[in-house]
Design an enzyme around this catalytic site. Structure first.
Site, PDB file in Angstrom:
ATOM      1  N   PRO A  52       0.826  -1.214   0.000  1.00 26.42           N
ATOM      2  CA  PRO A  52       0.000   0.000   0.000  1.00 26.42           C
ATOM      3  C   PRO A  52       0.857   1.260   0.000  1.00 26.42           C
ATOM      4  CG  PRO A  52      -0.815  -1.588   1.594  1.00 26.42           C
ATOM      5  CD  PRO A  52       0.501  -2.113   1.100  1.00 26.42           C
ATOM      6  N   GLU A  53       0.480   2.234  -0.812  1.00 27.71           N
ATOM      7  CA  GLU A  53       1.176   3.507  -0.858  1.00 27.71           C
ATOM      8  C   GLU A  53       0.269   4.580  -0.260  1.00 27.71           C
ATOM      9  OE1 GLU A  53       3.074   4.241  -4.626  1.00 27.71           O
ATOM     10  OE2 GLU A  53       3.611   2.136  -4.880  1.00 27.71           O
TER      11      GLU A  53
ATOM     12  N   LYS B  65       3.270   6.547   4.765  1.00 28.31           N
ATOM     13  CA  LYS B  65       2.576   5.263   4.801  1.00 28.31           C
ATOM     14  C   LYS B  65       2.285   4.801   6.223  1.00 28.31           C
ATOM     15  CE  LYS B  65       5.195   4.044   0.656  1.00 28.31           C
ATOM     16  NZ  LYS B  65       6.146   3.104   0.044  1.00 28.31           N
TER      17      LYS B  65
ATOM     18  N   ARG C 188      13.100  -4.251  -8.112  1.00 28.97           N
ATOM     19  CA  ARG C 188      11.706  -4.153  -8.529  1.00 28.97           C
ATOM     20  C   ARG C 188      11.686  -3.840 -10.016  1.00 28.97           C
ATOM     21  NH1 ARG C 188       9.484  -0.071  -3.945  1.00 28.97           N
ATOM     22  NH2 ARG C 188      11.591   0.737  -4.137  1.00 28.97           N
TER      23      ARG C 188
END
Length: 300
Positions: free
Chosen positions: A2-3, A61, A283
């Site tokens: 989640p961002e 976050k 990533r």
């Protein structure tokens, strides 16, 4: 993971559904989910019992619920799969297989921490003053933050963010532009998805050396990230699977609006060039080869 828009969606849901409620019971189903709490599970439960939830606050976050005396807070980090779910008083108590912590509330509802991959955690940390004396984050009535959040910079949606100072700080760094955007000590809340989307909007390559950027280019990159996060927030965030949901269990749908992230080989919405994927910091990074020219001496 989640961002910022996803975490802000959860914070907003908590602000609407649990503030003013008092914790009447705490059940820790998995000790590992409170591993960051210094006193352990029993102390964690003891610090929350009988306390009123007064404010829902977020910085980057991280999110936390300030307790009634203003000197304590329940802090949550969602990790990769953490969910904070509000179960209404009239709802059946479904035993979720990944329920880790349950807080019973005085109106008969409960606040459940569900975490499949167990990277998230809850704690009741010490609170420390903010260096600038301004409210600790979005939704905060006071200039304090949990001690583990003290090193986290303000984010692009925080009214107290000093934009001019942030632009200057980015230009002083000697790193790649995307690495700077992901540096939570510079600006918090921007993750891989919204960095790629923001840079596409700004028409800047992720490997541009920050020390070569003009002030206007940094402002474009920050504006692009801010715009895409604001739009994602309006749509409830980005959900690629059932692991991210809001406090009512509903998924966001901004993934339908993504221009480059996860779009390898598909045409750029602006020019039609196939989107490129590069390996980046273990990533992926997505960009348009035409709209975002690759620098000759980039910082990858």
């Amino acid at each position: 993971m989640p961002e910022l828009p996803e975490v802000e969606t959860v914070r907003d849901g908590l602000a609407r559904h649990v503030l003013g409620r008092t914790v009447t019971g705490v059940e820790v189903r998995r000790d590992y989910s409170v591993r960051r709490h210094t006193g352990g599970p029993l102390d964690f439960a003891g610090r929350l019992g009988g306390r009123r939830l007064d404010a829902a606050v977020r910085r980057g976050k991280f999110l936390w619920l300030l307790l009634d005396d203003g000197d304590d807070a329940l802090m949550a980090h969602l990790g990769m799969s953490g969910q904070l779910l509000v179960r209404g008083a009239g709802e059946p108590r479904v035993e979720h297989p990944h329920l880790r912590v349950r807080l019973a509330l005085d109106d008969g509802a409960s606040l459940d921490f569900v975490d499949q991959r167990t990277f998230g955690h809850l704690s009741v940390p010490d609170l420390v003053p903010t260096p600038d004396g301004l409210p600790g984050g979005l939704g905060s009535p006071s200039p304090v933050v949990p001690e583990p959040v003290a090193h986290i910079a303000r984010d692009l949606l925080d009214p107290a963010l000093d934009h001019a100072a942030l632009v200057a700080a980015v230009r002083r760094r000697r790193t790649g532009l995307k690495r700077a955007l992901l540096d939570q000590t510079l600006v918090s809340g921007i993750g891989n998805i919204y960095a790629d989307e923001g840079l596409w909007r700004a028409q800047l390559h992720y490997a541009r050396p920050t020390e070569t950027l003009r002030r206007a280019e940094v402002e474009r990159a920050l504006a692009g990230a801010g715009e895409v996060m604001t739009e994602a927030l309006a749509q409830g965030g980005t959900s690629f699977d059932a692991l991210y949901v809001n406090v009512n269990g509903a998924s966001g749908y901004f993934d339908r609006s993504l221009a480059v992230y996860g779009q390898e080989g598909r045409p750029c919405p602006r020019c039609g060039t196939p989107i490129r994927r590069d390996e980046f910091m273990n990533r992926s990074s997505y960009s348009c080869p035409h709209c975002q020219p690759r620098p000759r001496r980039g910082r990858f």
